[in-house]
Enzyme design. Sequence first.
Site, PDB file in Angstrom:
ATOM      1  N   ARG A  99       0.853  -1.192   0.000  1.00 47.84           N
ATOM      2  CA  ARG A  99       0.000   0.000   0.000  1.00 47.84           C
ATOM      3  C   ARG A  99       0.889   1.242   0.000  1.00 47.84           C
ATOM      4  O   ARG A  99       1.696   1.434   0.903  1.00 47.84           O
ATOM      5  CB  ARG A  99      -0.892   0.008   1.253  1.00 47.84           C
ATOM      6  CG  ARG A  99      -1.694   1.275   1.393  1.00 47.84           C
ATOM      7  CD  ARG A  99      -2.572   1.331   2.643  1.00 47.84           C
ATOM      8  NE  ARG A  99      -3.216   2.635   2.686  1.00 47.84           N
ATOM      9  CZ  ARG A  99      -3.198   3.477   3.717  1.00 47.84           C
ATOM     10  NH1 ARG A  99      -2.625   3.137   4.853  1.00 47.84           N
ATOM     11  NH2 ARG A  99      -3.777   4.646   3.628  1.00 47.84           N
ATOM     12  N   HIS A 144      -2.888  11.020   0.640  1.00 50.27           N
ATOM     13  CA  HIS A 144      -2.393  10.812   2.004  1.00 50.27           C
ATOM     14  C   HIS A 144      -1.735  12.111   2.477  1.00 50.27           C
ATOM     15  O   HIS A 144      -0.522  12.183   2.667  1.00 50.27           O
ATOM     16  CB  HIS A 144      -1.425   9.629   2.036  1.00 50.27           C
ATOM     17  CG  HIS A 144      -1.142   9.076   3.413  1.00 50.27           C
ATOM     18  ND1 HIS A 144      -1.268   7.738   3.721  1.00 50.27           N
ATOM     19  CD2 HIS A 144      -0.725   9.681   4.555  1.00 50.27           C
ATOM     20  CE1 HIS A 144      -0.938   7.543   5.001  1.00 50.27           C
ATOM     21  NE2 HIS A 144      -0.595   8.699   5.527  1.00 50.27           N
ATOM     22  N   GLU A 189      -7.377   8.586   6.321  1.00 54.65           N
ATOM     23  CA  GLU A 189      -7.695   9.234   7.586  1.00 54.65           C
ATOM     24  C   GLU A 189      -8.237  10.652   7.468  1.00 54.65           C
ATOM     25  O   GLU A 189      -7.574  11.612   7.887  1.00 54.65           O
ATOM     26  CB  GLU A 189      -6.457   9.246   8.497  1.00 54.65           C
ATOM     27  CG  GLU A 189      -5.905   7.874   8.804  1.00 54.65           C
ATOM     28  CD  GLU A 189      -4.820   7.909   9.875  1.00 54.65           C
ATOM     29  OE1 GLU A 189      -4.389   9.001  10.270  1.00 54.65           O
ATOM     30  OE2 GLU A 189      -4.426   6.828  10.335  1.00 54.65           O
ATOM     31  N   ASN A 331      -7.575   2.143   9.770  1.00 55.48           N
ATOM     32  CA  ASN A 331      -6.287   2.349  10.434  1.00 55.48           C
ATOM     33  C   ASN A 331      -6.532   2.347  11.930  1.00 55.48           C
ATOM     34  O   ASN A 331      -7.358   3.124  12.427  1.00 55.48           O
ATOM     35  CB  ASN A 331      -5.676   3.702  10.055  1.00 55.48           C
ATOM     36  CG  ASN A 331      -5.050   3.692   8.681  1.00 55.48           C
ATOM     37  OD1 ASN A 331      -5.137   2.702   7.951  1.00 55.48           O
ATOM     38  ND2 ASN A 331      -4.428   4.799   8.317  1.00 55.48           N
ATOM     39  N   TYR A 333      -4.455   2.026  15.827  1.00 54.23           N
ATOM     40  CA  TYR A 333      -3.196   1.920  16.575  1.00 54.23           C
ATOM     41  C   TYR A 333      -3.409   1.734  18.073  1.00 54.23           C
ATOM     42  O   TYR A 333      -2.660   1.028  18.717  1.00 54.23           O
ATOM     43  CB  TYR A 333      -2.342   3.186  16.380  1.00 54.23           C
ATOM     44  CG  TYR A 333      -1.741   3.328  15.007  1.00 54.23           C
ATOM     45  CD1 TYR A 333      -2.458   3.894  13.955  1.00 54.23           C
ATOM     46  CD2 TYR A 333      -0.443   2.904  14.752  1.00 54.23           C
ATOM     47  CE1 TYR A 333      -1.897   4.028  12.695  1.00 54.23           C
ATOM     48  CE2 TYR A 333       0.129   3.039  13.496  1.00 54.23           C
ATOM     49  CZ  TYR A 333      -0.594   3.593  12.475  1.00 54.23           C
ATOM     50  OH  TYR A 333      -0.032   3.719  11.235  1.00 54.23           O
ATOM     51  N   GLU A 399      -3.661   0.069   8.180  1.00 53.27           N
ATOM     52  CA  GLU A 399      -2.487   0.415   8.985  1.00 53.27           C
ATOM     53  C   GLU A 399      -2.663  -0.093  10.406  1.00 53.27           C
ATOM     54  O   GLU A 399      -3.765  -0.058  10.953  1.00 53.27           O
ATOM     55  CB  GLU A 399      -2.283   1.949   9.094  1.00 53.27           C
ATOM     56  CG  GLU A 399      -1.662   2.604   7.896  1.00 53.27           C
ATOM     57  CD  GLU A 399      -1.513   4.114   8.072  1.00 53.27           C
ATOM     58  OE1 GLU A 399      -1.291   4.585   9.212  1.00 53.27           O
ATOM     59  OE2 GLU A 399      -1.629   4.816   7.056  1.00 53.27           O
TER      60      GLU A 399
HETATM   61  C1  GBH Z   1      -1.182   7.239  10.802  1.00 54.55           C
HETATM   62  O1  GBH Z   1      -2.043   8.077  11.530  1.00 54.55           O
HETATM   63  C2  GBH Z   1      -0.825   7.855   9.474  1.00 54.55           C
HETATM   64  O2  GBH Z   1      -1.694   7.401   8.453  1.00 54.55           O
HETATM   65  C3  GBH Z   1       0.608   7.635   9.064  1.00 54.55           C
HETATM   66  O3  GBH Z   1       0.924   8.466   7.997  1.00 54.55           O
HETATM   67  C4  GBH Z   1       1.504   7.849  10.256  1.00 54.55           C
HETATM   68  O4  GBH Z   1       2.858   7.775   9.918  1.00 54.55           O
HETATM   69  C5  GBH Z   1       1.165   6.811  11.300  1.00 54.55           C
HETATM   70  O5  GBH Z   1      -0.166   6.935  11.668  1.00 54.55           O
HETATM   71  C6  GBH Z   1       1.977   6.922  12.574  1.00 54.55           C
HETATM   72  O6  GBH Z   1       1.676   8.101  13.263  1.00 54.55           O
HETATM   73  O7  GBH Z   1      -0.461  14.262  19.086  1.00 54.55           O
HETATM   74  O8  GBH Z   1      -2.310  13.671  20.501  1.00 54.55           O
HETATM   75  O9  GBH Z   1      -2.653  15.216  18.691  1.00 54.55           O
HETATM   76  C7  GBH Z   1      -2.275   7.618  12.846  1.00 54.55           C
HETATM   77  C8  GBH Z   1      -3.239   8.390  13.637  1.00 54.55           C
HETATM   78  C9  GBH Z   1      -3.662  10.050  15.167  1.00 54.55           C
HETATM   79  C10 GBH Z   1      -1.388   9.628  14.714  1.00 54.55           C
HETATM   80  C11 GBH Z   1      -3.317  11.381  15.755  1.00 54.55           C
HETATM   81  C12 GBH Z   1      -1.009  10.976  15.322  1.00 54.55           C
HETATM   82  C13 GBH Z   1      -1.649  12.676  16.888  1.00 54.55           C
HETATM   83  C14 GBH Z   1      -2.354  12.723  18.186  1.00 54.55           C
HETATM   84  N1  GBH Z   1      -2.730   9.626  14.186  1.00 54.55           N
HETATM   85  N2  GBH Z   1      -1.980  11.401  16.264  1.00 54.55           N
HETATM   86  S1  GBH Z   1      -1.918  14.089  19.174  1.00 54.55           S
END
Ligand code: GBH
Length: 514
Positions: A99, A144, A189, A331, A333, A399
């Site tokens: 991807r 993206h 996202e 996605n 995490y 993701e």
């Molecule tokens: C993904 O987003 C992205 O698609 C990718 O590009 C990125 O590299 C990967 O995650 C890893 O970060 O600092 O408390 O405001 C993940 C979701 C949610 C990650 C918001 C960063 C910031 C929260 N994102 N977060 S905050």
Amino acid sequence: MRLFIFALCAIFARTVTAAAKDTGYAFPENFKFGVATASYQIEGAWNEHGKGPNVWDTLTHRIPPFTDDASTGDIACDAYHKTVQDVQILKSMGVNFYRFSLSWSRLLPRGFSNYVNPEGVQYYNDLINELLANDITPIVTIFHWDTPQNLEELGGWPNPKMADFFVDYARVVFDAFGDRVKEWLTFNEPNQICQQGYATGGMAPAHNTKEMGGYWCTHTVLIAHGRAYRMYQEEFKSKQGGRVGITIDNQWNEPLTNSTEDKEAAERANIMNFGWYANAIFSKNGDYPSILRERVDQFSEEEGFTRSRLPYFTQEEIEMIRGSHDFFGLNHYTSRVVTNDDGDQGRPSHEHDVGTRGEIDPKWEPSAADWLYVVPWGLRKTLEWIKENYDNPEVIITENGYADKHDAPLRDCERVKYYNLYLEEVLKAIHESNCNVTAYTAWSFMDNFEWQRGYTQRYGLYHVDFEDPERPRTPKMSAHVFANIIKTKRIDWDFTPKEFEKCEWVQIEVKSEL
Ligand code: GBH
């Protein structure tokens, strides 16, 4: 402050043993595994061969620097110059798909479709052809986060005209690559594009319009997605036969306690943060979730605005967007425990509109990213929630991954643990909850430019040496483990230390050959 909290949590977590369990389940025969990247995070070549500037070029070149380490994506992993080499690595890992995303301003330097940059087309043609020649399916994200700078100056995503520009761009890429690309994601996202981009200022273009831009941006993105989907059906589907989806991200919100108030708060947080994006596309009735509509309408009125801060779709738009998917890209995490919050929350704001507060359970193990804690069961609950609310759509996990520090070892035990634990929850979702998950994507293929964190955090299965002009890629332990999972369709718990807390000093026998 953030670092201080992080350090405290880290000490706490050390004392906790992970509940690693082998369920004995295997992934279905036709289950697919892949790895992901995004254009700005890996390509580099920011001004080569006719590429126009985008919002991340602009933001990272700004003084004072936006990123923690004053870095940019000017070179990043230099993937633009390493197509053949990278595809060989992907092949050695045995992935079923790769991807990656397209850089809009590499293809359309000023964002508009009146001029298509032939060298940009050539780069992606080479990549796609190389993948196919090696039996790797391309899954392509059309957008993206790297908005062409020119379009940002016209207002970016809160400008409804962006839907026109996006559909024009999508037509160019379906036309150029759709003979070979059969799996498409319109957006990565939208929540981050809109909230971080226009409401909180955490990501490019880093506008902080708090209570407004996030809602308007979302409105445009949902319409743009729906229109691109319909356009594909009308103009390309019969000859190309591909599928189009969208990637939506969530943090799972679990009630802090068993109280009815906390349960309602957690559900409200899931609906108003995740359903905000998913409902219009995936729910039976379409449109925004009614609780989002009611609360934002009511609060806007109380706050003295002339009209709701949440825009309205026309009936025609509702029908156009509803059902505009061939699969659900997820996605995921991490998670939060959530409680009701009747406080001011910077009112007017999206946080106040939702009226909840998310917290970290001190038992959760941290990562190098201050927002990312290891909560494997949150993925299963998310999958179950999607199944319940959206009629069990096919889900591709686009993701999932773990952050460690800049100087983390190649023997990346914590990442291996994260993948094993989360994948075990995917197995349970499939075998015990009948969730229709068909594919899983690790973020990321290799270490890369982590947005505002620059190169201070690593997510890769492959290590990239950013000090070396050649940007050499080296497999971490997680790459070997992931390759083994792909090959066997099983999580091999024997392959990794059973007692993870001893991970640093346990010798790991590397079975796969990368
Ligand atoms: C993904 O987003 C992205 O698609 C990718 O590009 C990125 O590299 C990967 O995650 C890893 O970060 O600092 O408390 O405001 C993940 C979701 C949610 C990650 C918001 C960063 C910031 C929260 N994102 N977060 S905050």
